[in-house]
Design a protein around this motif. Sequence first.
Motif, mmCIF file in Angstrom:
data_model
loop_
_atom_site.group_PDB
_atom_site.id
_atom_site.type_symbol
_atom_site.label_atom_id
_atom_site.label_comp_id
_atom_site.label_asym_id
_atom_site.label_seq_id
_atom_site.Cartn_x
_atom_site.Cartn_y
_atom_site.Cartn_z
ATOM 1 N N LEU C 84 8.151 -9.181 -11.852
ATOM 2 C CA LEU C 84 9.549 -9.283 -11.412
ATOM 3 C C LEU C 84 10.156 -7.896 -11.220
ATOM 4 O O LEU C 84 10.859 -7.641 -10.233
ATOM 5 C CB LEU C 84 10.357 -10.063 -12.456
ATOM 6 C CG LEU C 84 11.867 -10.142 -12.194
ATOM 7 C CD1 LEU C 84 12.173 -10.865 -10.888
ATOM 8 C CD2 LEU C 84 12.580 -10.815 -13.369
ATOM 9 N N GLN C 85 9.855 -7.008 -12.150
ATOM 10 C CA GLN C 85 10.412 -5.653 -12.062
ATOM 11 C C GLN C 85 10.002 -4.963 -10.759
ATOM 12 O O GLN C 85 10.828 -4.329 -10.086
ATOM 13 C CB GLN C 85 9.932 -4.828 -13.262
ATOM 14 C CG GLN C 85 10.506 -3.427 -13.300
ATOM 15 C CD GLN C 85 10.262 -2.768 -14.642
ATOM 16 O OE1 GLN C 85 9.235 -3.015 -15.288
ATOM 17 N NE2 GLN C 85 11.187 -1.939 -15.079
ATOM 18 N N ALA C 86 8.725 -5.089 -10.410
ATOM 19 C CA ALA C 86 8.260 -4.486 -9.156
ATOM 20 C C ALA C 86 8.919 -5.165 -7.954
ATOM 21 O O ALA C 86 9.315 -4.508 -6.980
ATOM 22 C CB ALA C 86 6.737 -4.584 -9.054
ATOM 23 N N PHE D 73 -1.873 -0.482 -4.144
ATOM 24 C CA PHE D 73 -1.904 0.967 -4.435
ATOM 25 C C PHE D 73 -0.672 1.416 -5.208
ATOM 26 O O PHE D 73 -0.453 2.600 -5.434
ATOM 27 C CB PHE D 73 -2.091 1.779 -3.148
ATOM 28 C CG PHE D 73 -0.942 1.671 -2.167
ATOM 29 C CD1 PHE D 73 -0.941 0.666 -1.193
ATOM 30 C CD2 PHE D 73 0.106 2.570 -2.193
ATOM 31 C CE1 PHE D 73 0.101 0.573 -0.276
ATOM 32 C CE2 PHE D 73 1.157 2.476 -1.285
ATOM 33 C CZ PHE D 73 1.153 1.468 -0.327
ATOM 34 N N GLU D 74 0.153 0.458 -5.631
ATOM 35 C CA GLU D 74 1.338 0.764 -6.437
ATOM 36 C C GLU D 74 1.665 -0.487 -7.247
ATOM 37 O O GLU D 74 1.261 -1.577 -6.867
ATOM 38 C CB GLU D 74 2.525 1.153 -5.543
ATOM 39 C CG GLU D 74 2.859 0.094 -4.508
ATOM 40 C CD GLU D 74 3.862 0.530 -3.413
ATOM 41 O OE1 GLU D 74 4.472 1.599 -3.552
ATOM 42 O OE2 GLU D 74 3.986 -0.220 -2.436
ATOM 43 N N HIS D 75 2.384 -0.346 -8.347
ATOM 44 C CA HIS D 75 2.728 -1.504 -9.193
ATOM 45 C C HIS D 75 1.490 -2.352 -9.504
ATOM 46 O O HIS D 75 1.528 -3.585 -9.358
ATOM 47 C CB HIS D 75 3.776 -2.394 -8.510
ATOM 48 C CG HIS D 75 4.985 -1.686 -7.997
ATOM 49 N ND1 HIS D 75 5.876 -1.036 -8.818
ATOM 50 C CD2 HIS D 75 5.461 -1.536 -6.734
ATOM 51 C CE1 HIS D 75 6.859 -0.524 -8.089
ATOM 52 N NE2 HIS D 75 6.623 -0.803 -6.832
ATOM 53 N N HIS D 76 0.406 -1.720 -9.889
ATOM 54 C CA HIS D 76 -0.850 -2.464 -10.064
ATOM 55 C C HIS D 76 -0.718 -3.639 -11.029
ATOM 56 O O HIS D 76 -1.242 -4.722 -10.785
ATOM 57 C CB HIS D 76 -1.958 -1.511 -10.540
ATOM 58 C CG HIS D 76 -2.312 -0.466 -9.523
ATOM 59 N ND1 HIS D 76 -1.528 0.646 -9.315
ATOM 60 C CD2 HIS D 76 -3.352 -0.372 -8.648
ATOM 61 C CE1 HIS D 76 -2.073 1.395 -8.364
ATOM 62 N NE2 HIS D 76 -3.167 0.800 -7.944
ATOM 63 N N GLU D 77 -0.013 -3.430 -12.118
ATOM 64 C CA GLU D 77 0.111 -4.501 -13.108
ATOM 65 C C GLU D 77 0.876 -5.697 -12.556
ATOM 66 O O GLU D 77 0.713 -6.820 -13.016
ATOM 67 C CB GLU D 77 0.813 -3.976 -14.371
ATOM 68 C CG GLU D 77 -0.056 -3.082 -15.213
ATOM 69 C CD GLU D 77 -1.417 -3.716 -15.493
ATOM 70 O OE1 GLU D 77 -1.437 -4.820 -16.070
ATOM 71 O OE2 GLU D 77 -2.442 -3.123 -15.110
ATOM 72 N N ALA D 78 1.728 -5.427 -11.577
ATOM 73 C CA ALA D 78 2.600 -6.478 -11.035
ATOM 74 C C ALA D 78 1.891 -7.379 -10.043
ATOM 75 O O ALA D 78 2.361 -8.479 -9.763
ATOM 76 C CB ALA D 78 3.811 -5.835 -10.350
ATOM 77 N N GLY D 105 -9.592 4.928 -12.313
ATOM 78 C CA GLY D 105 -9.015 6.264 -12.303
ATOM 79 C C GLY D 105 -8.320 6.636 -11.014
ATOM 80 O O GLY D 105 -7.766 7.732 -10.890
ATOM 81 N N ARG D 106 -8.323 5.710 -10.037
ATOM 82 C CA ARG D 106 -7.672 6.016 -8.774
ATOM 83 C C ARG D 106 -6.597 4.989 -8.469
ATOM 84 O O ARG D 106 -6.728 3.817 -8.794
ATOM 85 C CB ARG D 106 -8.686 6.004 -7.627
ATOM 86 C CG ARG D 106 -9.746 7.052 -7.752
ATOM 87 C CD ARG D 106 -10.160 7.509 -6.386
ATOM 88 N NE ARG D 106 -10.790 8.824 -6.461
ATOM 89 C CZ ARG D 106 -11.179 9.507 -5.399
ATOM 90 N NH1 ARG D 106 -11.014 8.987 -4.180
ATOM 91 N NH2 ARG D 106 -11.738 10.682 -5.530
ATOM 92 N N ARG D 107 -5.575 5.454 -7.809
ATOM 93 C CA ARG D 107 -4.466 4.603 -7.446
ATOM 94 C C ARG D 107 -4.833 3.702 -6.256
ATOM 95 O O ARG D 107 -4.409 2.550 -6.175
ATOM 96 C CB ARG D 107 -3.272 5.502 -7.053
ATOM 97 C CG ARG D 107 -1.926 4.861 -7.039
ATOM 98 C CD ARG D 107 -0.837 5.930 -6.888
ATOM 99 N NE ARG D 107 -1.023 6.727 -5.690
ATOM 100 C CZ ARG D 107 -0.630 6.334 -4.455
ATOM 101 N NH1 ARG D 107 -0.015 5.194 -4.288
ATOM 102 N NH2 ARG D 107 -0.834 7.106 -3.410
ATOM 103 N N ILE D 108 -5.612 4.258 -5.350
ATOM 104 C CA ILE D 108 -5.920 3.569 -4.085
ATOM 105 C C ILE D 108 -7.255 2.842 -4.199
ATOM 106 O O ILE D 108 -8.243 3.419 -4.648
ATOM 107 C CB ILE D 108 -5.947 4.602 -2.935
ATOM 108 C CG1 ILE D 108 -4.519 5.133 -2.737
ATOM 109 C CG2 ILE D 108 -6.502 4.009 -1.658
ATOM 110 C CD1 ILE D 108 -4.378 6.173 -1.665
ATOM 111 N N PRO D 109 -7.280 1.562 -3.789
ATOM 112 C CA PRO D 109 -8.533 0.808 -3.917
ATOM 113 C C PRO D 109 -9.572 1.235 -2.876
ATOM 114 O O PRO D 109 -9.262 1.961 -1.921
ATOM 115 C CB PRO D 109 -8.093 -0.643 -3.710
ATOM 116 C CG PRO D 109 -6.849 -0.560 -2.901
ATOM 117 C CD PRO D 109 -6.174 0.736 -3.277
ATOM 118 N N ALA D 110 -10.775 0.727 -3.060
ATOM 119 C CA ALA D 110 -11.938 1.269 -2.352
ATOM 120 C C ALA D 110 -11.891 1.103 -0.834
ATOM 121 O O ALA D 110 -12.156 2.061 -0.086
ATOM 122 C CB ALA D 110 -13.202 0.610 -2.912
#
Lengths: 157, 157, 157, 157
Positions: C84-86, D73-78, D105-110
């Motif tokens: 939700l936060q995102a 590539f952002e808000h991964h947990e969300a 270890g990387r923000r951007i997926p493969a």
Amino acid sequence: MSGHPAAPAWQVSQWFNASAPLDLIALRGRVVVLHAFQMLCPGCVLHGVPQAERIHQQFAGEGVAVVGLHTVFEHHEAMQPVSLQAFLHEFRVTHPVAVDAPVPGRRIPATMQAYGMQGTPTLVLIDRAGRIRRQHFGRLDDLTVGAEVIRLVCEAS
Amino acid sequence: MSGHPAAPAWQVSQWFNASAPLDLIALRGRVVVLHAFQMLCPGCVLHGVPQAERIHQQFAGEGVAVVGLHTVFEHHEAMQPVSLQAFLHEFRVTHPVAVDAPVPGRRIPATMQAYGMQGTPTLVLIDRAGRIRRQHFGRLDDLTVGAEVIRLVCEAS
Amino acid sequence: MSGHPAAPAWQVSQWFNASAPLDLIALRGRVVVLHAFQMLCPGCVLHGVPQAERIHQQFAGEGVAVVGLHTVFEHHEAMQPVSLQAFLHEFRVTHPVAVDAPVPGRRIPATMQAYGMQGTPTLVLIDRAGRIRRQHFGRLDDLTVGAEVIRLVCEAS
Amino acid sequence: MSGHPAAPAWQVSQWFNASAPLDLIALRGRVVVLHAFQMLCPGCVLHGVPQAERIHQQFAGEGVAVVGLHTVFEHHEAMQPVSLQAFLHEFRVTHPVAVDAPVPGRRIPATMQAYGMQGTPTLVLIDRAGRIRRQHFGRLDDLTVGAEVIRLVCEAS
């Protein structure tokens, strides 16, 4: 590819956005998108005319000719050429527009009659050989129209 | 509540969707939404006229009178009453519409001049006492319009 | 004005866009727009949430408090507070949003249950005295919402 | 037709709407529309995802394979797969969707990295020979997309 009817000649009383009259003979070899409309038909004003203009803006460079056809079959006094001219100016229509020739004593103008159109808006796709490949009364979405136009563009001339 | 100018009288050459002429005196005690438009102005056709009709459909029952005003100040020949009549029919406008009276030798019609309108669409909100509370040239979103109309409805008459 | 039920207290497990928890007691005297939604409900994402934000942007200055209520009653694992936060960040929601408190062993969260909401989006209009004046499941157009909110604003407190 | 880069292989951690994993080798001979998106990216939710679904609905019958790629590539947990699954269900996405494989270890997926994508939404058009013919970050209108997809369909395989 056989079996498609030849597109009837256009019968036009006046042109807008064209330095000279256009006809199907001269356009042979190009894909032609004929858009029949009335300036006071809501489906035309809200959907068909802007779509025809988008097709013109986007595909004119690849041999596609977009032609508007003002097929007045109701409220004739309300949609005379002087009104159409202001409409085209105000709604920023830049593609060529033909006034479908009225037939004395008849409600339906000549080209509309020749194509057997049921109403407006009607979109007609004509291939490089001058044959009708699709004639659709009502709305077609952009995805379909973009696909169908380019399908004809991709055919050998 | 003082300081608001009285709404000038309307000068009308013809009415549509009205069994008898309307005027501000007769409408005193009601909130009046005056929507000035031209039938070939894209912002009017796409936004203003449908919004005026929505206001009419939604608030007519609570003492709100919506009146369209056809203020032709350009392409006069293109937007004669016969064309306006077909437009109102085709776009299913059911609220009363007045043709702003032309002034011989002038481009701008009489009521448009009296209100000092800058163009179309223009929305004018007139309170129960006949005073102009808002005059806006251009688009206003529905949330704002719904709020402003009801704010006037809520005022003691 | 009697006969309107008092709005039940909110049961909230977490707040976003709020420096401190909000409650109906503290908001007494203001008109409260409570918008119940789920972040993966299309009608909420496409209509309800942007409308709630517009109400907040436009009427916050006149004593209207808009509060989002995240009432997760399906796909619970998919719509946890971290998601939700995102969502609120990416969709630029700036009004306060409460997470409706889950009830162990139940699908429907506590506040949603207390209000008897049927689904999302649901819009609840609460008057200055803390009474529910309208509760609507589904879409309401902006003209209606603007009118109804201001009608409550205009009532004597 | 030379000079177009081969489309990199997809690196996928999970599939939705697919009975078995898909890959570019197996799709050779078909036109592939790869739509990279994030479930909390407004431009994706409002434009890209519905457009990808429309392409799927309309062109699946003529050898076009539409594949969604969830490139977080952002808000991964969300935006974990459990949330994506609910999103696809609620927004009625029926075309196959791959979860782009995270890189520790990387923000951007493969896959996003391999294609050098700048963000979401990104539309990649891959021809029958497995070559990238267009890669576009941002919105493309339906007229353009319909045309470009069919242009590739019309090419000899």
